[in-house]
Design a protein around this motif. Structure first.
Motif, PDB file in Angstrom:
ATOM      1  N   ALA A 124      -7.026  26.955 -30.535  1.00  0.00           N
ATOM      2  CA  ALA A 124      -8.404  26.914 -30.420  1.00  0.00           C
ATOM      3  C   ALA A 124      -9.051  27.010 -28.754  1.00  0.00           C
ATOM      4  O   ALA A 124      -9.822  27.928 -28.743  1.00  0.00           O
ATOM      5  CB  ALA A 124      -9.062  25.277 -30.769  1.00  0.00           C
ATOM      6  N   THR A 129       0.033  24.795 -30.947  1.00  0.00           N
ATOM      7  CA  THR A 129      -0.532  23.986 -31.703  1.00  0.00           C
ATOM      8  C   THR A 129      -1.868  24.396 -32.293  1.00  0.00           C
ATOM      9  O   THR A 129      -2.394  25.218 -31.617  1.00  0.00           O
ATOM     10  CB  THR A 129      -0.567  22.315 -30.766  1.00  0.00           C
ATOM     11  N   PRO A 130      -2.604  23.703 -32.900  1.00  0.00           N
ATOM     12  CA  PRO A 130      -4.051  24.000 -33.507  1.00  0.00           C
ATOM     13  C   PRO A 130      -4.953  24.060 -32.276  1.00  0.00           C
ATOM     14  O   PRO A 130      -5.685  24.946 -31.955  1.00  0.00           O
ATOM     15  CB  PRO A 130      -4.466  23.226 -34.526  1.00  0.00           C
ATOM     16  N   LEU A 131      -4.551  22.988 -31.501  1.00  0.00           N
ATOM     17  CA  LEU A 131      -5.606  22.842 -30.351  1.00  0.00           C
ATOM     18  C   LEU A 131      -5.424  23.995 -29.120  1.00  0.00           C
ATOM     19  O   LEU A 131      -6.390  24.452 -28.707  1.00  0.00           O
ATOM     20  CB  LEU A 131      -5.171  21.297 -29.586  1.00  0.00           C
ATOM     21  N   ALA A 186      -1.126  23.995 -38.994  1.00  0.00           N
ATOM     22  CA  ALA A 186      -0.236  23.632 -38.048  1.00  0.00           C
ATOM     23  C   ALA A 186       1.168  24.056 -38.055  1.00  0.00           C
ATOM     24  O   ALA A 186       1.797  24.384 -37.154  1.00  0.00           O
ATOM     25  CB  ALA A 186      -0.483  22.135 -37.903  1.00  0.00           C
ATOM     26  N   LYS A 239     -12.211  20.691 -25.183  1.00  0.00           N
ATOM     27  CA  LYS A 239     -10.823  20.898 -25.689  1.00  0.00           C
ATOM     28  C   LYS A 239      -9.856  21.189 -24.797  1.00  0.00           C
ATOM     29  O   LYS A 239      -8.725  20.929 -24.765  1.00  0.00           O
ATOM     30  CB  LYS A 239     -10.937  21.963 -26.928  1.00  0.00           C
ATOM     31  N   LEU A 269     -10.403  26.149 -36.430  1.00  0.00           N
ATOM     32  CA  LEU A 269      -8.925  25.455 -35.747  1.00  0.00           C
ATOM     33  C   LEU A 269      -9.068  24.130 -35.392  1.00  0.00           C
ATOM     34  O   LEU A 269      -8.293  23.285 -35.374  1.00  0.00           O
ATOM     35  CB  LEU A 269      -8.368  26.287 -34.519  1.00  0.00           C
ATOM     36  N   ILE A 270     -10.408  23.815 -34.862  1.00  0.00           N
ATOM     37  CA  ILE A 270     -10.365  22.394 -34.548  1.00  0.00           C
ATOM     38  C   ILE A 270     -10.654  21.378 -35.876  1.00  0.00           C
ATOM     39  O   ILE A 270      -9.944  20.486 -36.105  1.00  0.00           O
ATOM     40  CB  ILE A 270     -11.625  22.210 -33.568  1.00  0.00           C
ATOM     41  N   GLY A 314      -7.475  22.032 -38.707  1.00  0.00           N
ATOM     42  CA  GLY A 314      -6.159  22.550 -37.902  1.00  0.00           C
ATOM     43  C   GLY A 314      -4.851  22.040 -38.699  1.00  0.00           C
ATOM     44  O   GLY A 314      -3.698  22.664 -38.522  1.00  0.00           O
TER      45      GLY A 314
END
Length: 280
Positions: A132, A127-129, A118, A47, A110-111, A114
């Motif tokens: 995470a 961002t969710p990424l 968001a 990620k 979150l992954i 998400g």
């Protein structure tokens, strides 16, 4: 050569692990730690590369990550002594898996989910990424700093109340079977997932599930070990008290002709004596 390490083969080690519940629980701790760390790190790194595709950004982030890990390890070293003194072995042993469980749930949520959160994260400029990546970083920082300050000391302390034979054989068995299994287990699970589901990204939900099961098994083993560890320590204390009591009573018996009489009258005090050191 009781002092030297016995040369134990894999089969012998496995037999010993199966035969002793205490060593089996300790083995579970070691394997669970190894596999969890591996699963967590690989998923997080993938990620991280997605979030920071440029080598400069990536290495700058990793620099900050290393600094943070160093600071966290130092703080945890200071804290761990307090945790052991104030709360004891059981709490110290459960902290690492508990934190991994909480951050793991956060990271994988979150992954995987998400999308719905968001908009909420966007208001925080994330961002969710990215969220995470940060949660994964916290998880990795904690798991690395906990190793030296909580996990390793817990593991070493767990051997202390064991008798010499179990201690030596248990250490040998865990070295032969569990250390390699912990290190390579995570990689084997990932290879299996990638072959089954086609890619690391596709297997993320299943890796999350595996991590959950492993950490719960780890918590269970820590709880079971805590009960046995406490019982063994009590036994040790009792033996020491008996020895002390015996040392005190021998002269009394020898100088008195009616040996029995003095013993009985003397031992009537011992319950109260024995119970006082416990109250500290």
């Amino acid at each position: 050569s009781a002092r030297g390490k016995p040369k134990m083969g894999t089969m012998e080690s496995l037999k010993f692990l199966v035969s002793s519940r205490y060593i089996r629980d300790l083995a579970t701790l070691v394997v669970a730690y190894g596999i969890s760390i591996n699963l967590v790190e690989v998923t997080w790194k993938s990620k991280l590369k997605a979030q920071f595709p440029s080598p400069n950004e990536y290495s700058s982030f990793m620099g900050d990550f290393s600094t943070a890990t160093g600071i966290a390890t130092f703080i945890m070293m200071l804290l761990s002594q307090y945790i052991f003194d104030k709360y004891g072995w059981g709490v110290a042993a459960k902290i690492t898996p508990t934190v991994l469980l909480l951050t793991g749930v956060g990271f994988f949520s979150l992954i995987l989910f998400g999308g719905p959160i968001a908009p909420g994260l966007a208001s925080l400029g994330m961002t969710p990424l990215l969220a995470a990546v940060y949660v994964g970083a916290l998880q990795n920082i904690f798991s690395k700093s906990a190793k030296y300050s909580l996990f390793d000391p817990c593991k070493e302390m767990a051997y202390i109340p064991l008798d010499e034979d179990t201690k030596v054989k248990g250490k040998a068995a865990i070295d032969v079977v569990c250390n390699p299994l912990g290190k390579s287990g995570g990689a084997l699970i990932q290879q299996f997932m990638i072959l089954t589901f086609g890619s690391l990204a596709n297997s993320t939900p299943y890796l999350g599930g595996v991590l959950l099961v492993i950490v719960l098994a780890w918590l269970g083993a820590a709880k079971s070990l805590d009960t046995q560890f406490t019982a063994l320590r009590k036994e040790e204390e009792l033996e020491k008290e008996m020895e002390r009591a015996a040392a005190v009573k021998i002269p009394v018996v020898s100088e008195n002709d009616g040996g029995n009489g003095s013993l009985t009258s003397d031992s009537s005090n011992s319950p109260s004596e024995a119970s006082t050191p416990r109250n500290n």
